[in-house]
Design an enzyme around this catalytic site. Structure first.
Site, PDB file in Angstrom:
ATOM      1  N   LYS A  13       0.855  -1.135   0.093  1.00 41.90           N
ATOM      2  CA  LYS A  13      -0.067   0.022  -0.054  1.00 41.90           C
ATOM      3  C   LYS A  13       0.672   1.174  -0.119  1.00 41.90           C
ATOM      4  O   LYS A  13       0.588   2.188  -0.818  1.00 41.90           O
ATOM      5  CB  LYS A  13      -0.850  -0.131   1.294  1.00 41.90           C
ATOM      6  CG  LYS A  13      -1.845  -1.232   1.326  1.00 41.90           C
ATOM      7  CD  LYS A  13      -2.909  -1.249   2.565  1.00 41.90           C
ATOM      8  CE  LYS A  13      -2.029  -1.042   3.801  1.00 41.90           C
ATOM      9  NZ  LYS A  13      -1.384  -2.370   4.048  1.00 41.90           N
ATOM     10  N   ARG A  88      -9.835   0.397   8.932  1.00 44.59           N
ATOM     11  CA  ARG A  88      -9.171  -0.828   9.225  1.00 44.59           C
ATOM     12  C   ARG A  88     -10.256  -1.855  10.025  1.00 44.59           C
ATOM     13  O   ARG A  88     -10.061  -3.055  10.154  1.00 44.59           O
ATOM     14  CB  ARG A  88      -8.104  -0.742   9.863  1.00 44.59           C
ATOM     15  CG  ARG A  88      -6.928  -1.024   9.480  1.00 44.59           C
ATOM     16  CD  ARG A  88      -5.674  -0.784  10.359  1.00 44.59           C
ATOM     17  NE  ARG A  88      -4.348  -1.310  10.060  1.00 44.59           N
ATOM     18  CZ  ARG A  88      -3.512  -0.739   9.217  1.00 44.59           C
ATOM     19  NH1 ARG A  88      -3.461   0.433   8.909  1.00 44.59           N
ATOM     20  NH2 ARG A  88      -2.152  -1.511   9.164  1.00 44.59           N
ATOM     21  N   ARG A 127      11.489  -6.177   4.763  1.00 44.68           N
ATOM     22  CA  ARG A 127      11.345  -5.006   5.156  1.00 44.68           C
ATOM     23  C   ARG A 127      11.960  -4.492   6.545  1.00 44.68           C
ATOM     24  O   ARG A 127      12.582  -3.488   6.801  1.00 44.68           O
ATOM     25  CB  ARG A 127      10.129  -4.266   5.112  1.00 44.68           C
ATOM     26  CG  ARG A 127       9.648  -2.973   5.517  1.00 44.68           C
ATOM     27  CD  ARG A 127       8.277  -2.552   5.240  1.00 44.68           C
ATOM     28  NE  ARG A 127       7.190  -3.039   6.248  1.00 44.68           N
ATOM     29  CZ  ARG A 127       5.938  -2.773   6.039  1.00 44.68           C
ATOM     30  NH1 ARG A 127       5.467  -2.392   5.112  1.00 44.68           N
ATOM     31  NH2 ARG A 127       5.362  -3.240   7.137  1.00 44.68           N
ATOM     32  N   ARG A 133      11.532  -1.359  11.468  1.00 48.31           N
ATOM     33  CA  ARG A 133      10.365  -0.991  11.934  1.00 48.31           C
ATOM     34  C   ARG A 133      10.084  -1.926  13.034  1.00 48.31           C
ATOM     35  O   ARG A 133      10.283  -3.166  12.878  1.00 48.31           O
ATOM     36  CB  ARG A 133       9.240  -0.926  10.901  1.00 48.31           C
ATOM     37  CG  ARG A 133       8.616   0.412  10.304  1.00 48.31           C
ATOM     38  CD  ARG A 133       7.710   0.113   9.161  1.00 48.31           C
ATOM     39  NE  ARG A 133       6.185  -0.677   9.817  1.00 48.31           N
ATOM     40  CZ  ARG A 133       5.049  -0.473   9.292  1.00 48.31           C
ATOM     41  NH1 ARG A 133       5.126   0.081   7.902  1.00 48.31           N
ATOM     42  NH2 ARG A 133       4.221  -0.991   9.645  1.00 48.31           N
ATOM     43  N   ARG A 144      -0.579  -8.725  13.459  1.00 45.91           N
ATOM     44  CA  ARG A 144      -1.418  -7.885  12.339  1.00 45.91           C
ATOM     45  C   ARG A 144      -1.933  -8.680  11.150  1.00 45.91           C
ATOM     46  O   ARG A 144      -3.078  -8.186  10.752  1.00 45.91           O
ATOM     47  CB  ARG A 144      -0.113  -6.929  11.807  1.00 45.91           C
ATOM     48  CG  ARG A 144       0.317  -5.795  12.781  1.00 45.91           C
ATOM     49  CD  ARG A 144       2.065  -5.520  12.524  1.00 45.91           C
ATOM     50  NE  ARG A 144       2.092  -4.724  11.378  1.00 45.91           N
ATOM     51  CZ  ARG A 144       2.979  -4.763  10.393  1.00 45.91           C
ATOM     52  NH1 ARG A 144       4.102  -5.372  10.933  1.00 45.91           N
ATOM     53  NH2 ARG A 144       3.144  -4.201   9.489  1.00 45.91           N
TER      54      ARG A 144
HETATM   55  P1  AMP Z   1       0.638   0.534   8.777  1.00 38.24           P
HETATM   56  O1  AMP Z   1       1.745   1.454   8.337  1.00 38.24           O
HETATM   57  O2  AMP Z   1      -0.755   0.799   7.945  1.00 38.24           O
HETATM   58  O3  AMP Z   1       0.933  -0.837   8.596  1.00 38.24           O
HETATM   59  O4  AMP Z   1      -0.028   0.772  10.158  1.00 38.24           O
HETATM   60  C1  AMP Z   1       1.123   0.563  11.257  1.00 38.24           C
HETATM   61  C2  AMP Z   1       0.523   0.207  12.634  1.00 38.24           C
HETATM   62  O5  AMP Z   1      -0.097   1.783  12.882  1.00 38.24           O
HETATM   63  C3  AMP Z   1      -0.636  -0.590  12.685  1.00 38.24           C
HETATM   64  O6  AMP Z   1      -0.269  -1.795  12.894  1.00 38.24           O
HETATM   65  C4  AMP Z   1      -1.593   0.058  13.784  1.00 38.24           C
HETATM   66  O7  AMP Z   1      -1.143  -0.128  14.978  1.00 38.24           O
HETATM   67  C5  AMP Z   1      -1.651   1.545  13.514  1.00 38.24           C
HETATM   68  N1  AMP Z   1      -2.843   2.061  12.640  1.00 38.24           N
HETATM   69  C6  AMP Z   1      -2.418   2.295  11.294  1.00 38.24           C
HETATM   70  N2  AMP Z   1      -3.622   2.719  10.756  1.00 38.24           N
HETATM   71  C7  AMP Z   1      -4.487   2.410  11.667  1.00 38.24           C
HETATM   72  C8  AMP Z   1      -5.819   2.349  11.718  1.00 38.24           C
HETATM   73  N3  AMP Z   1      -6.806   3.013  10.690  1.00 38.24           N
HETATM   74  N4  AMP Z   1      -6.581   2.154  12.846  1.00 38.24           N
HETATM   75  C9  AMP Z   1      -5.793   1.741  14.056  1.00 38.24           C
HETATM   76  N5  AMP Z   1      -4.494   1.612  14.022  1.00 38.24           N
HETATM   77  C10 AMP Z   1      -3.892   1.896  12.928  1.00 38.24           C
END
Ligand code: AMP
Length: 191
Positions: A13, A88, A127, A133, A144
């Site tokens: 994404k 989400r 990654r 990260r 996740r």
């Molecule tokens: P991402 O970079 O999209 O993989 O997001 C990394 C982390 O940020 C996720 O594992 C959640 O802990 C938090 N996060 C990102 N987007 C959301 C969301 N829409 N709702 C809740 N937590 C989020």
């Protein structure tokens, strides 16, 4: 142009979002990036969410929906946006629907990057080596993936029922997937 990009952790994404957003001249808005920036800068929000991110859990809806609404209210998002990583879960879908309805706006398309689970794990582990990260370790990746399967993947049905879903094969080089995304969105909009 109001777009979402969805997919499992590691589906690409964040990799595909900039090109898609640039093509339609809208900002790419990633909730994950916003949370990570807050953690890095040690803000109040960052302190609240740091442990949640590190555990691979979802940040509470109230906090998440608030930062998204604040971001969408900024001038550069007035004529469109590409949201990456939001919504989400169903609560967030409903919050976004309500936000847009109140403004008399609607989504134009929801891009789903479809990638096999084995490829996802391999990408996330790579990654982890490249970016370091905090949430790219095996235990957190598993968590996740579980949350994605139980809470996020079912949202695709919601958008399919609204005829917004655009499926894209997410396996290939960045350039190949970029081209597929642009072509698929274009075709969807022409319908
Ligand atoms: P991402 O970079 O999209 O993989 O997001 C990394 C982390 O940020 C996720 O594992 C959640 O802990 C938090 N996060 C990102 N987007 C959301 C969301 N829409 N709702 C809740 N937590 C989020």
């Amino acid at each position: 142009m109001r777009l979402l990009i969805m997919g499992a952790p590691g589906a690409g994404k964040g990799t595909q979002a900039p090109a898609l957003a640039a093509h339609y001249a809208v900002p790419a808005i990633s909730t994950g990036d916003m949370f990570r920036a807050n953690v890095k800068n040690g803000t109040e929000l960052g302190k609240k969410v740091e442990a949640v991110l590190a555990a691979g859990e979802l940040v509470p809806d109230s906090l998440t929906e608030e930062i998204v609404a604040d971001r969408l209210n900024q001038d550069d998002a007035a004529n469109g946006f590409l949201l990456d990583g939001f919504p989400r879960n169903l609560h967030q879908v409903e919050a976004l629907d309500a936000y847009l309805a109140a403004k008399g706006q609607a989504l134009d398309a929801v891009v789903f990057l479809d990638v096999d689970s084995e490829v996802l794990i391999a990408r996330l582990l790579r990654r982890a080596e490249l970016e370091g990260r905090a949430d790219d370790n095996e235990q957190t990746i598993r968590r996740r993936m579980d949350i994605y399967a139980s809470e996020t993947k079912p949202l695709l049905d919601h958008y399919a029922a609204k005829a917004l879903l655009v499926n894209v094969n997410g396996i290939g080089t960045v350039e190949q997937v970029d081209a597929r995304v642009l072509a698929a969105v274009k075709e969807h909009l022409a319908k």
